[in-house]
Design a protein around this motif. Structure first.
Motif, PDB file in Angstrom:
ATOM      1  N   ARG A   7       0.832  -1.211   0.000  1.00  0.00           N
ATOM      2  CA  ARG A   7       0.000   0.000   0.000  1.00  0.00           C
ATOM      3  C   ARG A   7       0.861   1.254   0.000  1.00  0.00           C
ATOM      4  O   ARG A   7       1.896   1.305   0.652  1.00  0.00           O
ATOM      5  CB  ARG A   7      -0.896   0.003   1.226  1.00  0.00           C
ATOM      6  N   PRO A   8       0.426   2.279  -0.777  1.00  0.00           N
ATOM      7  CA  PRO A   8       1.186   3.529  -0.763  1.00  0.00           C
ATOM      8  C   PRO A   8       1.123   4.158   0.619  1.00  0.00           C
ATOM      9  O   PRO A   8       0.120   4.060   1.314  1.00  0.00           O
ATOM     10  CB  PRO A   8       0.465   4.379  -1.808  1.00  0.00           C
ATOM     11  N   ARG A   9       2.142   4.772   0.972  1.00  0.00           N
ATOM     12  CA  ARG A   9       2.230   5.353   2.294  1.00  0.00           C
ATOM     13  C   ARG A   9       2.479   6.866   2.228  1.00  0.00           C
ATOM     14  O   ARG A   9       2.907   7.390   1.198  1.00  0.00           O
ATOM     15  CB  ARG A   9       3.359   4.689   3.101  1.00  0.00           C
ATOM     16  N   GLY A  10       2.199   7.581   3.313  1.00  0.00           N
ATOM     17  CA  GLY A  10       2.481   9.003   3.437  1.00  0.00           C
ATOM     18  C   GLY A  10       1.694   9.841   2.448  1.00  0.00           C
ATOM     19  O   GLY A  10       0.481   9.696   2.284  1.00  0.00           O
ATOM     20  N   ALA A  11       2.415  10.758   1.723  1.00  0.00           N
ATOM     21  CA  ALA A  11       1.780  11.667   0.772  1.00  0.00           C
ATOM     22  C   ALA A  11       1.104  10.907  -0.346  1.00  0.00           C
ATOM     23  O   ALA A  11       0.024  11.279  -0.812  1.00  0.00           O
ATOM     24  CB  ALA A  11       2.817  12.636   0.209  1.00  0.00           C
ATOM     25  N   ARG A  12       1.753   9.780  -0.771  1.00  0.00           N
ATOM     26  CA  ARG A  12       1.147   8.999  -1.848  1.00  0.00           C
ATOM     27  C   ARG A  12      -0.179   8.401  -1.406  1.00  0.00           C
ATOM     28  O   ARG A  12      -1.143   8.335  -2.162  1.00  0.00           O
ATOM     29  CB  ARG A  12       2.105   7.886  -2.264  1.00  0.00           C
ATOM     30  N   ALA A  13      -0.287   8.021  -0.157  1.00  0.00           N
ATOM     31  CA  ALA A  13      -1.527   7.455   0.364  1.00  0.00           C
ATOM     32  C   ALA A  13      -2.638   8.531   0.406  1.00  0.00           C
ATOM     33  O   ALA A  13      -3.804   8.268   0.071  1.00  0.00           O
ATOM     34  CB  ALA A  13      -1.304   6.892   1.753  1.00  0.00           C
ATOM     35  N   LEU A  14      -2.285   9.733   0.809  1.00  0.00           N
ATOM     36  CA  LEU A  14      -3.262  10.820   0.863  1.00  0.00           C
ATOM     37  C   LEU A  14      -3.790  11.149  -0.523  1.00  0.00           C
ATOM     38  O   LEU A  14      -5.006  11.308  -0.736  1.00  0.00           O
ATOM     39  CB  LEU A  14      -2.624  12.065   1.501  1.00  0.00           C
ATOM     40  N   LEU A  15      -2.885  11.247  -1.497  1.00  0.00           N
ATOM     41  CA  LEU A  15      -3.305  11.542  -2.873  1.00  0.00           C
ATOM     42  C   LEU A  15      -4.177  10.433  -3.433  1.00  0.00           C
ATOM     43  O   LEU A  15      -5.139  10.686  -4.169  1.00  0.00           O
ATOM     44  CB  LEU A  15      -2.078  11.759  -3.759  1.00  0.00           C
ATOM     45  N   HIS A  16      -3.857   9.224  -3.103  1.00  0.00           N
ATOM     46  CA  HIS A  16      -4.638   8.093  -3.578  1.00  0.00           C
ATOM     47  C   HIS A  16      -6.059   8.142  -3.031  1.00  0.00           C
ATOM     48  O   HIS A  16      -7.041   7.915  -3.764  1.00  0.00           O
ATOM     49  CB  HIS A  16      -3.954   6.784  -3.143  1.00  0.00           C
ATOM     50  N   ARG A  17      -6.202   8.510  -1.731  1.00  0.00           N
ATOM     51  CA  ARG A  17      -7.534   8.597  -1.135  1.00  0.00           C
ATOM     52  C   ARG A  17      -8.339   9.760  -1.715  1.00  0.00           C
ATOM     53  O   ARG A  17      -9.525   9.638  -1.970  1.00  0.00           O
ATOM     54  CB  ARG A  17      -7.411   8.757   0.387  1.00  0.00           C
ATOM     55  N   SER A  20      -9.822   9.074  -5.214  1.00  0.00           N
ATOM     56  CA  SER A  20     -10.955   8.151  -5.249  1.00  0.00           C
ATOM     57  C   SER A  20     -12.146   8.619  -4.425  1.00  0.00           C
ATOM     58  O   SER A  20     -13.175   7.963  -4.387  1.00  0.00           O
ATOM     59  CB  SER A  20     -10.507   6.775  -4.733  1.00  0.00           C
ATOM     60  N   ASP A  21     -12.033   9.799  -3.760  1.00  0.00           N
ATOM     61  CA  ASP A  21     -13.099  10.296  -2.890  1.00  0.00           C
ATOM     62  C   ASP A  21     -13.969  11.292  -3.662  1.00  0.00           C
ATOM     63  O   ASP A  21     -13.509  12.341  -4.092  1.00  0.00           O
ATOM     64  CB  ASP A  21     -12.488  10.975  -1.667  1.00  0.00           C
ATOM     65  N   THR A  22     -15.255  11.000  -3.851  1.00  0.00           N
ATOM     66  CA  THR A  22     -16.196  11.886  -4.566  1.00  0.00           C
ATOM     67  C   THR A  22     -17.274  12.432  -3.648  1.00  0.00           C
ATOM     68  O   THR A  22     -18.259  12.998  -4.114  1.00  0.00           O
ATOM     69  CB  THR A  22     -16.855  11.110  -5.727  1.00  0.00           C
ATOM     70  N   SER A  23     -17.127  12.282  -2.355  1.00  0.00           N
ATOM     71  CA  SER A  23     -18.187  12.681  -1.426  1.00  0.00           C
ATOM     72  C   SER A  23     -18.388  14.197  -1.380  1.00  0.00           C
ATOM     73  O   SER A  23     -19.460  14.669  -1.039  1.00  0.00           O
ATOM     74  CB  SER A  23     -17.876  12.170  -0.021  1.00  0.00           C
ATOM     75  N   GLY A  24     -17.396  15.014  -1.724  1.00  0.00           N
ATOM     76  CA  GLY A  24     -17.528  16.476  -1.667  1.00  0.00           C
ATOM     77  C   GLY A  24     -17.692  17.118  -3.027  1.00  0.00           C
ATOM     78  O   GLY A  24     -17.545  18.336  -3.156  1.00  0.00           O
ATOM     79  N   LEU A  25     -18.043  16.340  -4.039  1.00  0.00           N
ATOM     80  CA  LEU A  25     -18.121  16.861  -5.392  1.00  0.00           C
ATOM     81  C   LEU A  25     -19.217  17.930  -5.523  1.00  0.00           C
ATOM     82  O   LEU A  25     -18.992  18.989  -6.113  1.00  0.00           O
ATOM     83  CB  LEU A  25     -18.385  15.715  -6.375  1.00  0.00           C
ATOM     84  N   ALA A  26     -20.402  17.661  -4.984  1.00  0.00           N
ATOM     85  CA  ALA A  26     -21.504  18.623  -5.080  1.00  0.00           C
ATOM     86  C   ALA A  26     -21.173  19.923  -4.366  1.00  0.00           C
ATOM     87  O   ALA A  26     -21.482  21.022  -4.838  1.00  0.00           O
ATOM     88  CB  ALA A  26     -22.778  18.017  -4.498  1.00  0.00           C
ATOM     89  N   LEU A  27     -20.516  19.807  -3.208  1.00  0.00           N
ATOM     90  CA  LEU A  27     -20.138  21.005  -2.467  1.00  0.00           C
ATOM     91  C   LEU A  27     -19.133  21.835  -3.248  1.00  0.00           C
ATOM     92  O   LEU A  27     -19.200  23.063  -3.278  1.00  0.00           O
ATOM     93  CB  LEU A  27     -19.563  20.608  -1.105  1.00  0.00           C
ATOM     94  N   LEU A  28     -18.223  21.173  -3.922  1.00  0.00           N
ATOM     95  CA  LEU A  28     -17.217  21.867  -4.720  1.00  0.00           C
ATOM     96  C   LEU A  28     -17.870  22.602  -5.893  1.00  0.00           C
ATOM     97  O   LEU A  28     -17.531  23.750  -6.188  1.00  0.00           O
ATOM     98  CB  LEU A  28     -16.185  20.856  -5.230  1.00  0.00           C
ATOM     99  N   GLU A  29     -18.816  21.922  -6.550  1.00  0.00           N
ATOM    100  CA  GLU A  29     -19.516  22.568  -7.666  1.00  0.00           C
ATOM    101  C   GLU A  29     -20.301  23.782  -7.189  1.00  0.00           C
ATOM    102  O   GLU A  29     -20.336  24.820  -7.870  1.00  0.00           O
ATOM    103  CB  GLU A  29     -20.455  21.561  -8.330  1.00  0.00           C
TER     104      GLU A  29
END
Length: 244
Positions: A7-17, A20-29
């Motif tokens: 599994r990617p670790r550190g900064a790579r792990a944060l970017l990976h998450r 793949s995270d779309t839960s705030g898409l509507a708020l961003l729009e």
């Protein structure tokens, strides 16, 4: 035997998450579109308020001209005399009507008596601005009368010295001149108002709202000799004064 990738670790792990995270898409729009929607809403609000202010000023000018054409004291001989009290009353009515928009604080009202009658000192009927009365704090070009002025003393007595200002072409814009009928008068009202933005001047600026209105004097027996001021004398709302 199957091997799994580490599994990617550190900064790579944060970017990976985050990828793949779309839960705030509507708020961003919504965040991107909110300034545009808010701007359009404020513009609509300001445009609507300006339209309402135009309607109010227009109706006040019409009511004032209509009221001024009707008022007066009828004598036993059925001759209708107009008095300073009468003029003050119709100006007060306009002041009350315009209180919601600060009409007299941010504008100027002028009533002119445009008459086409033969006075004792005339050899023939003469069209003139016999007298004017005003209220409002604003002054200068665009607020004082644009269609002719007369002295503060004009119309205060029946002498030739206070006969007013000749207006052979009438009053109003060149393409919409108003003339008094022979032997009668017209109450000509000018109303100029400095619009106060509801939100900001960015959308519609600070325009000057300008309307005129005129009504022929309703009584065919009005006394056009002067504005009377019997005891107790009323203050004269002459156009050399600037008050709200």
């Amino acid at each position: 035997m199957h091997l799994t990738a580490p599994r990617p670790r550190g900064a790579r792990a944060l970017l990976h998450r985050l990828a793949s995270d779309t839960s705030g898409l509507a708020l961003l729009e919504f965040a991107f579109s909110m300034p545009l929607v808010l701007g359009m809403g404020m513009y609509a609000l300001e445009a609507g308020n300006l339209a309402l202010a135009n309607l109010r000023v227009n109706q006040i000018a019409l009511n004032l001209a209509d009221n001024a054409s009707r008022v007066g004291l009828t004598s036993p001989l059925s001759i209708q005399q107009i008095r300073e009290w009468d003029i003050n009353d119709v100006l007060q009515a306009a002041r009350v009507q315009g209180s919601g928009i600060g009409l007299t604080s941010n504008g100027r009202i002028i009533i002119s008596s445009l008459e086409n009658v033969q006075q004792s000192y005339d050899s023939a009927p003469t069209q003139r601005i016999h007298w004017q009365r005003c209220v409002g704090l604003m002054s200068g070009t665009g607020y004082d009368s644009s269609y002719g002025t007369t002295s503060a003393a004009a119309g205060t007595d029946a002498t030739s010295g206070n006969q007013g200002t000749p207006a052979p072409s009438g009053m109003g814009d060149p393409t919409a001149l108003v003339n008094a009928p022979s032997g009668a008068g017209v109450m000509f009202v000018e109303l100029n108002f400095k619009y106060k933005p509801l939100v900001t001047a960015y959308f519609v600026g600070i325009p000057r709202i300008h309307y005129v209105a005129s009504f022929v004097v309703r009584s065919d027996k009005r006394d056009y000799a002067q504005i009377y001021n019997p005891t107790p004398a009323a203050p004269r709302s002459t156009c050399d004064k600037y008050s709200a």
